[in-house]
Design a protein around this motif. Structure first.
Motif, mmCIF file in Angstrom:
data_model
loop_
_atom_site.group_PDB
_atom_site.id
_atom_site.type_symbol
_atom_site.label_atom_id
_atom_site.label_comp_id
_atom_site.label_asym_id
_atom_site.label_seq_id
_atom_site.Cartn_x
_atom_site.Cartn_y
_atom_site.Cartn_z
ATOM 1 N N HIS A 180 0.846 -1.262 -0.061
ATOM 2 C CA HIS A 180 0.054 0.055 0.073
ATOM 3 C C HIS A 180 0.729 1.116 0.065
ATOM 4 O O HIS A 180 0.783 2.085 -1.041
ATOM 5 C CB HIS A 180 -0.948 -0.096 1.175
ATOM 6 N N ALA A 181 1.682 1.263 1.093
ATOM 7 C CA ALA A 181 2.259 2.669 1.044
ATOM 8 C C ALA A 181 3.437 2.558 2.532
ATOM 9 O O ALA A 181 3.382 1.464 3.215
ATOM 10 C CB ALA A 181 1.469 4.012 1.585
ATOM 11 N N MET A 206 2.759 1.323 -6.005
ATOM 12 C CA MET A 206 2.734 1.787 -4.531
ATOM 13 C C MET A 206 2.371 3.146 -4.333
ATOM 14 O O MET A 206 3.127 3.844 -5.218
ATOM 15 C CB MET A 206 4.102 1.168 -3.943
ATOM 16 N N HIS A 207 1.712 3.312 -3.650
ATOM 17 C CA HIS A 207 1.487 4.813 -3.053
ATOM 18 C C HIS A 207 3.028 5.241 -2.497
ATOM 19 O O HIS A 207 3.343 4.859 -1.664
ATOM 20 C CB HIS A 207 0.476 5.095 -2.227
ATOM 21 N N VAL A 208 3.696 6.659 -3.122
ATOM 22 C CA VAL A 208 4.705 6.597 -2.515
ATOM 23 C C VAL A 208 5.195 8.349 -2.651
ATOM 24 O O VAL A 208 4.538 8.935 -3.495
ATOM 25 C CB VAL A 208 6.047 6.046 -3.395
ATOM 26 N N LEU A 262 4.739 4.036 -9.435
ATOM 27 C CA LEU A 262 4.843 4.657 -8.242
ATOM 28 C C LEU A 262 3.776 5.636 -8.265
ATOM 29 O O LEU A 262 3.658 6.748 -9.258
ATOM 30 C CB LEU A 262 6.058 5.536 -8.103
ATOM 31 N N ILE A 263 2.835 5.571 -7.486
ATOM 32 C CA ILE A 263 1.495 6.223 -7.323
ATOM 33 C C ILE A 263 1.671 7.758 -6.736
ATOM 34 O O ILE A 263 2.157 7.683 -5.527
ATOM 35 C CB ILE A 263 0.429 5.762 -6.827
ATOM 36 N N PHE A 286 0.480 10.178 -11.768
ATOM 37 C CA PHE A 286 0.044 11.586 -11.304
ATOM 38 C C PHE A 286 -1.569 11.696 -11.254
ATOM 39 O O PHE A 286 -2.213 11.123 -12.464
ATOM 40 C CB PHE A 286 0.562 12.616 -12.198
ATOM 41 N N CYS A 287 -2.027 11.962 -10.254
ATOM 42 C CA CYS A 287 -3.709 11.958 -10.079
ATOM 43 C C CYS A 287 -3.969 13.453 -9.954
ATOM 44 O O CYS A 287 -4.227 13.760 -8.694
ATOM 45 C CB CYS A 287 -4.271 11.065 -9.057
#
Ligand code: ZN
Length: 406
Positions: A180-181, A206-208, A262-263, A286-287
């Motif tokens: 997850h992170a 992975m959220h990073v 890499l989120i 990128f969001c």
């Protein structure tokens, strides 16, 4: 969508993405696959779509469909990231409590999200899932790569998730893993997830570096994220801090993998961007509207693009975004990051993520551009533009709809 269509389609503009837009363009399809693309008059046009720009189908690199039942994001614009996490944990807890009536069950929620992806022209999405999850693909033309999420700072929490992830990789061809992170997974568990990705050859997401609080936790072991972990009883004294250069160490650990997403990367510094850019198998997601929801400082997307790093777009979930329409992310960039060339923005939603997924799934049909050999699943945007400047202005304002041919 014209899955098996054969013939020639004409439009005011064709936006192939891989090459600059073509005015008065046409494309020839055979059994749903593009065989030829050109510009100018074509003698045997089967369908003239008129005043539209034709674009490739969209690729959304980051979703969590489990939140698709939400009408509005959790919290409020500008909420601190740690406050938001607390609210998310609370809402998840409520949904799982026996006897609590939720408006929709999880199967319906995921089906709703999948329909929203399809309706807004997404052909492929990178979905973070908690197996065993149920995805009903029959009515959907959107394809998902599902990343099994692994969470936990303590073995009793993450061991079970690791086993579920093993099963998930075995049971689904279009699968990956998602530690997850850094703030929610122990380094020992992270090593095991990296191993799963390595031996299976499947991608890892992975959220990073999402928030400055994350860096503070990893470098000092203190701050609001440490307080949050303590307040929910999840704190593990031996896990934090990681050290002075937490992300450099993390990126090094991903060296042997086939493909990594890499989120966010909102908080990457120049040295970290250079390090990621030197690894061609790593992609940053990128969001834009989620980034804006939290009112984070400027995203280093320009530095990333200058460094040659592959940046792709995601909607994230309805917990931090009003909808799952990837075109709205494209338009957010076209309108608020006007110094980024529009051609690059379009690639972030089409060609580049398609390439990033194909590193792990070379058998995936070619999507993400309008060129010979690619699938003819396309979208259209209304335009009467006679030059490129007006075309991009229309793209930044008008809706994108999947093209359906009876
Ligand atoms: Zn996410």
């Amino acid at each position: 969508m014209f899955k098996h269509f054969s013939g020639v389609i004409k439009a005011k503009w064709i936006v192939p993405v891989a090459i600059p837009p073509l005015p008065n363009g046409w494309l020839r399809l055979l059994e749903g696959r593009i065989t030829e693309v050109g510009t100018g008059d074509y003698p045997q046009v089967s369908i003239d779509l008129g005043d539209v720009a034709l674009l490739p189908g969209l690729v959304n690199s980051h979703t969590h469909l489990e939140f698709s039942g939400l009408e509005t994001p959790i919290g409020y614009p500008g909420i601190s990231f740690t406050d938001w996490i607390q609210l998310v944990i609370k809402s998840r807890g409520n949904a799982n409590e026996p006897g609590v009536s939720t408006e929709m069950n999880q199967v319906d929620v995921i089906a709703k999200g999948l329909k929203e992806l399809t309706d807004t022209g997404t052909l492929l999405a990178g979905e973070i899932s908690t197996p065993p999850s149920h995805y009903e693909f029959k009515k959907s033309s959107a394809k998902l790569v599902t990343f099994s999420e692994i969470l936990g700072l303590r073995p009793e929490r993450y061991e079970e998730r690791l086993r579920a992830s093993e099963d998930h990789l075995r049971s689904s061809d279009w699968s990956g893993v998602s530690p997850h992170a850094p703030y929610s997974l122990s380094p020992a568990a992270l090593l095991k997830v990296i191993h799963q990705s390595q031996i299976s050859g499947r991608p890892l997401a992975m959220h990073v570096a999402e928030s400055p609080e994350e860096r503070e936790l990893l470098t000092t072991g203190a701050g609001s994220m440490a307080e949050l972990l303590q307040s929910i009883g999840a704190w593990e004294p031996d896990v934090f801090p990681w050290g002075k250069q937490p992300f450099a160490k993390l990126i090094e650990q991903f060296a042997g993998l086939r493909s990594v997403f890499l989120i966010h990367g909102n908080d990457f510094n120049q040295a970290e961007i250079q390090q990621v850019a030197a690894n061609q198998h790593i992609t940053v997601v990128f969001c834009p509207r989620t980034h804006h929801f939290f009112r984070f400082a400027n995203h280093p997307i320009r530095e990333m693009l200058r460094s040659g790093l592959r940046v792709v777009l995601g909607t994230d979930s309805r917990a931090s975004n009003p909808d799952l329409n990837l075109w709205k992310e494209v338009q957010f960039l076209l309108n608020h990051y006007q110094d980024i060339p529009p051609g690059e923005v379009l690639k972030m939603a089409t060609l580049w993520p398609a390439e990033a997924f194909r590193i792990s799934f070379p058998e995936m049909p070619r999507i993400g551009a309008i060129q010979p050999g690619f699938m003819g699943q396309l979208g259209s945007v209304a335009t009467t533009a006679t030059n490129l400047q007006h075309l991009y202005r229309d793209l930044s304002q008008a809706d994108y709809s999947p093209v359906e041919l009876a």
